[in-house]
Design a protein around this motif. Structure first.
Motif, PDB file in Angstrom:
ATOM      1  N   ARG A 150     -14.843  -4.098  -4.380  1.00  0.00           N
ATOM      2  CA  ARG A 150     -13.989  -4.704  -3.359  1.00  0.00           C
ATOM      3  C   ARG A 150     -13.727  -3.716  -2.218  1.00  0.00           C
ATOM      4  NH1 ARG A 150      -8.726  -5.163  -5.619  1.00  0.00           N
ATOM      5  NH2 ARG A 150      -8.500  -3.189  -4.511  1.00  0.00           N
ATOM      6  N   ALA A 151     -13.415  -2.482  -2.575  1.00  0.00           N
ATOM      7  CA  ALA A 151     -13.120  -1.472  -1.548  1.00  0.00           C
ATOM      8  C   ALA A 151     -14.331  -1.252  -0.644  1.00  0.00           C
ATOM      9  CB  ALA A 151     -12.700  -0.162  -2.206  1.00  0.00           C
ATOM     10  N   LEU A 213      -6.467   0.708   6.835  1.00  0.00           N
ATOM     11  CA  LEU A 213      -7.769   1.191   6.395  1.00  0.00           C
ATOM     12  C   LEU A 213      -7.609   2.231   5.288  1.00  0.00           C
ATOM     13  CD1 LEU A 213     -10.882   1.472   6.732  1.00  0.00           C
ATOM     14  CD2 LEU A 213     -10.409   3.268   8.401  1.00  0.00           C
ATOM     15  N   LEU A 214      -6.741   3.206   5.505  1.00  0.00           N
ATOM     16  CA  LEU A 214      -6.650   4.351   4.600  1.00  0.00           C
ATOM     17  C   LEU A 214      -5.856   4.062   3.335  1.00  0.00           C
ATOM     18  CD1 LEU A 214      -6.140   7.219   7.186  1.00  0.00           C
ATOM     19  CD2 LEU A 214      -8.226   6.549   5.971  1.00  0.00           C
ATOM     20  N   ASN A 215      -4.992   3.060   3.360  1.00  0.00           N
ATOM     21  CA  ASN A 215      -4.107   2.848   2.223  1.00  0.00           C
ATOM     22  C   ASN A 215      -4.244   1.501   1.546  1.00  0.00           C
ATOM     23  OD1 ASN A 215      -2.713   5.419   2.578  1.00  0.00           O
ATOM     24  ND2 ASN A 215      -1.993   4.492   4.473  1.00  0.00           N
ATOM     25  N   SER A 216      -5.000   0.578   2.205  1.00  0.00           N
ATOM     26  CA  SER A 216      -5.082  -0.749   1.614  1.00  0.00           C
ATOM     27  C   SER A 216      -6.519  -1.252   1.497  1.00  0.00           C
ATOM     28  CB  SER A 216      -4.230  -1.705   2.466  1.00  0.00           C
ATOM     29  OG  SER A 216      -4.720  -2.993   2.461  1.00  0.00           O
ATOM     30  N   SER A 221      -7.081   1.028  -5.214  1.00  0.00           N
ATOM     31  CA  SER A 221      -5.918   0.146  -5.332  1.00  0.00           C
ATOM     32  C   SER A 221      -4.933   0.492  -4.217  1.00  0.00           C
ATOM     33  CB  SER A 221      -5.262   0.301  -6.698  1.00  0.00           C
ATOM     34  OG  SER A 221      -4.947   1.650  -6.907  1.00  0.00           O
ATOM     35  N   PRO A 222      -4.434  -0.521  -3.497  1.00  0.00           N
ATOM     36  CA  PRO A 222      -3.566  -0.267  -2.344  1.00  0.00           C
ATOM     37  C   PRO A 222      -2.279   0.443  -2.745  1.00  0.00           C
ATOM     38  CG  PRO A 222      -4.309  -2.553  -2.395  1.00  0.00           C
ATOM     39  CD  PRO A 222      -4.715  -1.940  -3.693  1.00  0.00           C
ATOM     40  N   ALA A 228      -2.501  -6.397   0.204  1.00  0.00           N
ATOM     41  CA  ALA A 228      -3.769  -6.304  -0.518  1.00  0.00           C
ATOM     42  C   ALA A 228      -4.882  -6.132   0.513  1.00  0.00           C
ATOM     43  CB  ALA A 228      -3.996  -7.565  -1.334  1.00  0.00           C
ATOM     44  N   GLY A 229      -5.982  -5.521   0.073  1.00  0.00           N
ATOM     45  CA  GLY A 229      -7.066  -5.202   1.004  1.00  0.00           C
ATOM     46  C   GLY A 229      -7.553  -6.393   1.805  1.00  0.00           C
TER      47      GLY A 229
END
Lengths: 256, 249
Positions: A150-151, A213-216, A221-222, A228-229
């Motif tokens: 997913r990421a 971008l950097l945290n979610s 995992s966000p 959520a992403g």
């Protein structure tokens, strides 16, 4: 026969996009930079104590997206301002007077291309990181793991939206330098502003592109408090839609 | 001879456009007929290019209309197959090859690929087709612009200062080309500030100054009334020339 449709205009835009060198440079630098970031991160963690986690490696090896979003954003900007700067826009609008069709075709072609390049870059970052940690005690992250996959996919999607935002800003500003400056400003200044909110920053910060971008988006995992992403990427699509609609309105009102 | 095709008539009705309070085109009403070359004459800054851009829908008029075959340019089904335009010798991306430039524009109006090679041959750019257009000389840029104009085999041609930057051989080439296109029954509307060149190329003349119509005439008529065309042109435009030098004393 009722004249040209979206499909023909999109074909024109695709021929235009692939027939200038800047497109290929931006695409190549994007993928190479993201791959190199992944490798760099992996190498850096090889002898790190305590032993890094799979998520740590993944999160950091996708961070090349910080640079990639600017490169692909510039690709989107140049798709519009490159024509205004050279006079090409008059040839384009003489061939297709329906300006909003032109803008929609530009967005579709540029968005598609940026998605492909973004996914390639994201994959390169992931693979670079994984290759660089081979033979160490650091656990590998598999694309079979939904969180990892997913990421990687969402990072590619996020990058495509930055190109779309670039198209919109390009249509509003029309000057390459000013439009790229505006894009960079919009990417970085909100992050500084969020800092001013202190403890409550996250309430605002979850709407800020770079923080998303950097945290979610580009993380296994966000961070709690952020969307959520996939919601973050949808939010980015919303920003892109606003920019493109603004561009479309101005395109109609202004002389070419 | 067949009757002129009304689908090919360019009609300007009270066309008006101002920039920052200054009228660039002021109530201009003209009909440009097919079958002849119509020269569009006027001193620098008289509104020729602005008029051309309004015909193509690039600039919106403040008042009035510009119609091709009775419809606005934006409402044409296949713009490039109806109107071919040479606006300026720089309406392309310098990093793109002449061939890619033409191929992209052809795609938008569903013009077959083979037509691109054809117009490249007509304008004599076949050998330079794969080079980036930014490396072209001024004359070659004009030829690329002419190739774009011819791309859709249109019945109406608009050319803004086509002889700028061309060498004598190129000037003769474009003159013969335009006269040939008009002889086929097309509408050819070509702007210039060079009266001598227009005398050789055009049959009819539309003369403007400060955006207003000064005369709608034929080359023969104008030459009959005056000793020579240049004097006639200066007499027509003497009140409306904005930028003028003085003699060195």
């Amino acid at each position: 026969m009722n004249g040209y449709g979206f499909q023909l205009v999109a074909r024109m835009e695709w021929i235009k996009l692939r027939s200038v060198r800047s497109t290929w440079w931006l695409a190549a630098v994007t993928v190479v930079a993201m791959g190199a970031t992944g490798v760099g991160v992996g190498v850096g963690y090889r002898s790190h104590t305590p032993v890094a986690t799979a998520a740590q490696i993944l999160n950091n090896s996708l961070s090349g997206a910080i640079l990639a979003q600017l490169l692909l954003g510039a690709l989107g900007v140049l798709m519009v301002t490159g024509e205004y700067g050279t006079g090409m826009i008059r040839s384009t609008f003489a061939a297709v007077p329906r300006r909003r069709t032109v803008l929609a075709a530009k967005a579709a072609v540029c968005g598609g291309a940026a998605l492909a390049v973004g996914l390639a870059g994201s994959l390169a970052g992931y693979l670079g990181g994984q290759l660089a940690i081979r033979g160490t005690a650091i656990p590998a992250a598999s694309l079979g793991d939904p969180a990892i996959l997913r990421a990687v996919l969402l990072t590619g999607g996020y990058l495509a939206t930055t190109a779309l935002i670039g198209v919109g800003i390009g249509a509003v500003v029309r000057h390459s330098g000013a439009a790229i400056g505006t894009l960079f400003g919009l990417m970085f200044v909100p992050m500084i502003v969020v800092g001013l909110f202190g403890e409550n920053g996250i309430v605002v910060g979850r709407f800020v592109p770079l923080l998303m971008l950097l945290n979610s988006v580009a993380v296994a995992s966000p961070i709690p408090g952020l969307f959520a992403g996939w919601i973050s990427v949808l939010l980015m699509c919303g920003y892109a839609a606003v920019a493109i609609v603004c561009g479309g309105i101005l395109l109609r009102l202004r002389d070419a | 001879m067949a009757l002129p095709n009304v689908d090919l008539v360019i009609e300007l009705r009270e066309l008006t456009k101002s920039y920052g309070g200054r009228a660039a085109v002021d109530g201009l009403s003209v009909r440009v007929q097919p079958g002849v070359v119509t020269g569009f004459l006027g001193p620098n800054g008289s509104g020729k290019s602005t008029t051309m851009r309004m015909i193509l829908g690039l600039d919106a008029p403040d008042h009035g209309q510009a119609l091709v075959g009775g419809v606005r340019y934006a409402d044409l089904d296949w713009p490039l197959k109806t109107v071919g335009a040479l606006l300026d010798a720089g309406a392309f991306h310098p990093g793109r090859s002449g061939q890619a430039h033409l191929t992209a524009l052809a795609a938008s109006n569903d013009i077959p690929r083979c037509r691109v090679e054809q117009v490249l041959r007509v304008v004599g750019l076949s050998d330079a087709a794969k080079r980036r257009a930014g490396t072209y000389s001024l004359g070659m840029r004009q030829r690329l612009g002419v190739a774009v104009a011819l791309l859709g085999d249109p019945g109406v041609l608009l050319l803004d200062e086509p002889v700028n930057g061309l060498d004598p051989e190129g000037i003769r080439w474009i003159r013969d080309l335009l006269r040939g296109l008009a002889a086929e029954g097309r509408t050819v509307f070509v702007s210039s500030h060079l009266i001598a060149e227009m005398a050789l190329t055009a049959d009819r003349l539309v003369v403007i100054g400060r955006g207003r119509l000064l005369a709608e005439t034929t080359v023969a008529e104008l030459a009959d009334r005056h000793d020579n065309l240049e004097d006639a042109f200066f007499r027509l435009t003497s009140q409306v020339t904005d930028y003028r030098g003085t003699e060195v004393s």
